[in-house]
Scaffold this active site. Structure first.
Site, PDB file in Angstrom:
ATOM      1  N   ASP A  24       0.809  -1.282   0.076  1.00 53.98           N
ATOM      2  CA  ASP A  24      -0.092  -0.056   0.023  1.00 53.98           C
ATOM      3  C   ASP A  24       1.092   1.329   0.139  1.00 53.98           C
ATOM      4  O   ASP A  24       2.108   1.113   0.417  1.00 53.98           O
ATOM      5  CB  ASP A  24      -0.745  -0.029   1.313  1.00 53.98           C
ATOM      6  CG  ASP A  24      -2.137   0.821   0.925  1.00 53.98           C
ATOM      7  OD1 ASP A  24      -2.253   1.413   0.102  1.00 53.98           O
ATOM      8  OD2 ASP A  24      -2.683   1.365   2.136  1.00 53.98           O
ATOM      9  N   HIS A  41       2.166   3.222  -9.129  1.00 46.11           N
ATOM     10  CA  HIS A  41       2.139   1.866  -9.192  1.00 46.11           C
ATOM     11  C   HIS A  41       3.108   1.468 -10.263  1.00 46.11           C
ATOM     12  O   HIS A  41       3.667   0.122 -10.139  1.00 46.11           O
ATOM     13  CB  HIS A  41       0.594   1.587 -10.169  1.00 46.11           C
ATOM     14  CG  HIS A  41      -0.594   2.199  -9.404  1.00 46.11           C
ATOM     15  ND1 HIS A  41      -0.680   1.738  -8.004  1.00 46.11           N
ATOM     16  CD2 HIS A  41      -1.630   2.911  -9.507  1.00 46.11           C
ATOM     17  CE1 HIS A  41      -1.829   2.316  -7.465  1.00 46.11           C
ATOM     18  NE2 HIS A  41      -2.494   2.801  -8.424  1.00 46.11           N
ATOM     19  N   LEU A 135      10.391 -21.040  -4.545  1.00 46.55           N
ATOM     20  CA  LEU A 135       9.631 -19.934  -3.679  1.00 46.55           C
ATOM     21  C   LEU A 135       8.223 -19.980  -4.384  1.00 46.55           C
ATOM     22  O   LEU A 135       8.123 -19.902  -5.616  1.00 46.55           O
ATOM     23  CB  LEU A 135      10.054 -18.536  -3.992  1.00 46.55           C
ATOM     24  CG  LEU A 135       9.352 -17.100  -3.632  1.00 46.55           C
ATOM     25  CD1 LEU A 135       9.315 -17.420  -1.943  1.00 46.55           C
ATOM     26  CD2 LEU A 135       9.833 -16.144  -3.936  1.00 46.55           C
TER      27      LEU A 135
HETATM   28  C1  IPE Z   1      -5.408  -2.656  -0.171  1.00 44.81           C
HETATM   29  O1  IPE Z   1      -5.278  -1.494  -0.172  1.00 44.81           O
HETATM   30  C2  IPE Z   1      -5.427  -3.542  -1.400  1.00 44.81           C
HETATM   31  C3  IPE Z   1      -3.954  -3.607  -2.162  1.00 44.81           C
HETATM   32  C4  IPE Z   1      -2.918  -3.067  -1.617  1.00 44.81           C
HETATM   33  C5  IPE Z   1      -4.224  -4.278  -3.422  1.00 44.81           C
HETATM   34  P1  IPE Z   1      -6.265  -0.246  -0.145  1.00 44.81           P
HETATM   35  O2  IPE Z   1      -5.537   1.029  -0.511  1.00 44.81           O
HETATM   36  O3  IPE Z   1      -7.184  -0.634  -1.433  1.00 44.81           O
HETATM   37  O4  IPE Z   1      -7.041  -0.354   0.925  1.00 44.81           O
HETATM   38  P2  IPE Z   1      -7.827   0.468   1.858  1.00 44.81           P
HETATM   39  O5  IPE Z   1      -8.926   1.099   0.996  1.00 44.81           O
HETATM   40  O6  IPE Z   1      -7.158   1.859   2.033  1.00 44.81           O
HETATM   41  O7  IPE Z   1      -8.425  -0.025   3.034  1.00 44.81           O
HETATM   42  C1  IPE Z   2      -1.769   0.221  -3.284  1.00 47.78           C
HETATM   43  O1  IPE Z   2      -1.272   1.478  -3.364  1.00 47.78           O
HETATM   44  C2  IPE Z   2      -1.726  -0.317  -4.752  1.00 47.78           C
HETATM   45  C3  IPE Z   2      -3.250  -1.046  -4.793  1.00 47.78           C
HETATM   46  C4  IPE Z   2      -4.385  -0.773  -4.245  1.00 47.78           C
HETATM   47  C5  IPE Z   2      -3.519  -1.435  -6.431  1.00 47.78           C
HETATM   48  P1  IPE Z   2      -2.631   2.606  -3.264  1.00 47.78           P
HETATM   49  O2  IPE Z   2      -2.996   2.950  -4.716  1.00 47.78           O
HETATM   50  O3  IPE Z   2      -3.484   2.094  -2.422  1.00 47.78           O
HETATM   51  O4  IPE Z   2      -1.880   3.748  -2.598  1.00 47.78           O
HETATM   52  P2  IPE Z   2      -2.401   4.783  -1.623  1.00 47.78           P
HETATM   53  O5  IPE Z   2      -3.158   4.025  -0.274  1.00 47.78           O
HETATM   54  O6  IPE Z   2      -3.557   5.445  -2.304  1.00 47.78           O
HETATM   55  O7  IPE Z   2      -1.518   5.764  -1.343  1.00 47.78           O
HETATM   56 MG    MG Z   3      -4.086   2.648  -0.389  1.00 45.74          MG
END
Ligand code: IPE
Ligand code: IPE
Ligand code: MG
Length: 254
Positions: A24, A41, A135
């Site tokens: 995240d 990303h 792995l």
């Molecule tokens: C969780 O992250 C999902 C992934 C990392 C794939 P999100 O950014 O979507 O989670 P919330 O919305 O903050 O809970």
């Molecule tokens: C996690 O990073 C990647 C996915 C959920 C695909 P985020 O896109 O949720 O990044 P933040 O949380 O908005 O910074």
């Molecule tokens: Mg996020």
């Protein structure tokens, strides 16, 4: 077959056997740099590579990465499309290398929502690495823990319709065997980058006794040192699985 930690207690080891990561913070990493979220990303893919290498070096046997949740469809359409394209490109580019490194790749989640080309690529990548055992890398895509429990329940009733008449005969292991990661041991170490301290519908059944590590580091910045800190923290945990510290001390003496 997985061993449920609520039924039998796995051996504790210094190196986690199964590490699961909520990757995240990509969006915030980019926003901080005045870049579009999607740049985060793209950059995050490098951190995926580093995590696979770092876990491989440390002797981790199973690594599971949350790439796209069943809730992430709610994001702006351009972001969802970029994530799908990135998934396709990364699979195309990296599978050969993963195969050579002895990585077995699997993707779990409701894959029926993906476009056919991506589904075919996933199937091909899984087949190409199926004989590997160094792995076990699992990507959770369009995955949700509640979906997983629901699909396992449906599968159980399809396999044994008679259980609808005798629900008391349903055991924990009957469901666990039908979860989408039934082949893997339950996670030892959960890592979430990006500072949030929540599970966001990841492996909710399997995390019952997992050690939970949260770091404010954004995913694109998560490097070998950051992974090392998570392993150091894990080594300090006392995994009691319901027992007392005294019982554990006694056990380690004999
Ligand atoms: C969780 O992250 C999902 C992934 C990392 C794939 P999100 O950014 O979507 O989670 P919330 O919305 O903050 O809970
Ligand atoms: C996690 O990073 C990647 C996915 C959920 C695909 P985020 O896109 O949720 O990044 P933040 O949380 O908005 O910074
Ligand atoms: Mg996020």
């Amino acid at each position: 077959m997985s061993v449920s930690s609520t039924q039998s207690i796995p051996d504790a080891t210094d190196t986690p056997r199964h590490v699961v990561i909520i990757m995240d913070g990509n969006g915030r990493w980019a926003t901080q740099r005045f870049l579009p979220r999607t740049a985060g990303h793209v950059r995050g893919v490098q951190a995926v590579r580093r995590a696979i290498e770092g876990c491989g070096r440390a002797g981790v046997k199973y690594l599971t990465l949350f790439a796209f949740s069943s809730e992430n469809w709610r994001r702006p359409q351009e972001e969802v499309s970029l994530l799908m394209r990135l998934f396709v490109q990364t699979l195309e580019k990296e599978v050969g290398k993963l195969a050579e490194q002895g990585v077995r790749l699997r993707v779990v989640g409701d894959l029926s929502a993906f476009e056919p080309r991506l589904q075919d690529l996933i199937k091909a990548a899984e087949a190409r690495t199926a004989h590997n055992d160094v792995l076990h890398l699992t990507i959770a895509a369009n995955y949700g823990g509640r979906w997983d429990i629901l699909q396992a329940t449906r599968q159980l009733l399809k396999d044994h319709p008679e259980l609808a008449q005798t629900p008391d005969a349903i055991t924990e292991s009957m469901l666990a065997e039908r979860l989408s990661m039934a082949w893997a041991p339950e996670p030892d170490l959960f890592i979430r980058t990006g500072g949030e301290q929540r599970v966001s519908n990841f492996l909710i059944w399997q995390l019952a006794y997992t050690e939970m590590y949260f770091t404010p580091t954004y995913w694109p910045d998560f490097d070998a040192d950051a992974l090392g800190l998570a392993f150091d923290w894990y080594r300090q945990r006392e995994r009691r699985f319901g027992r007392t510290s005294e019982q554990l001390a006694k056990k380690s003496k004999y």
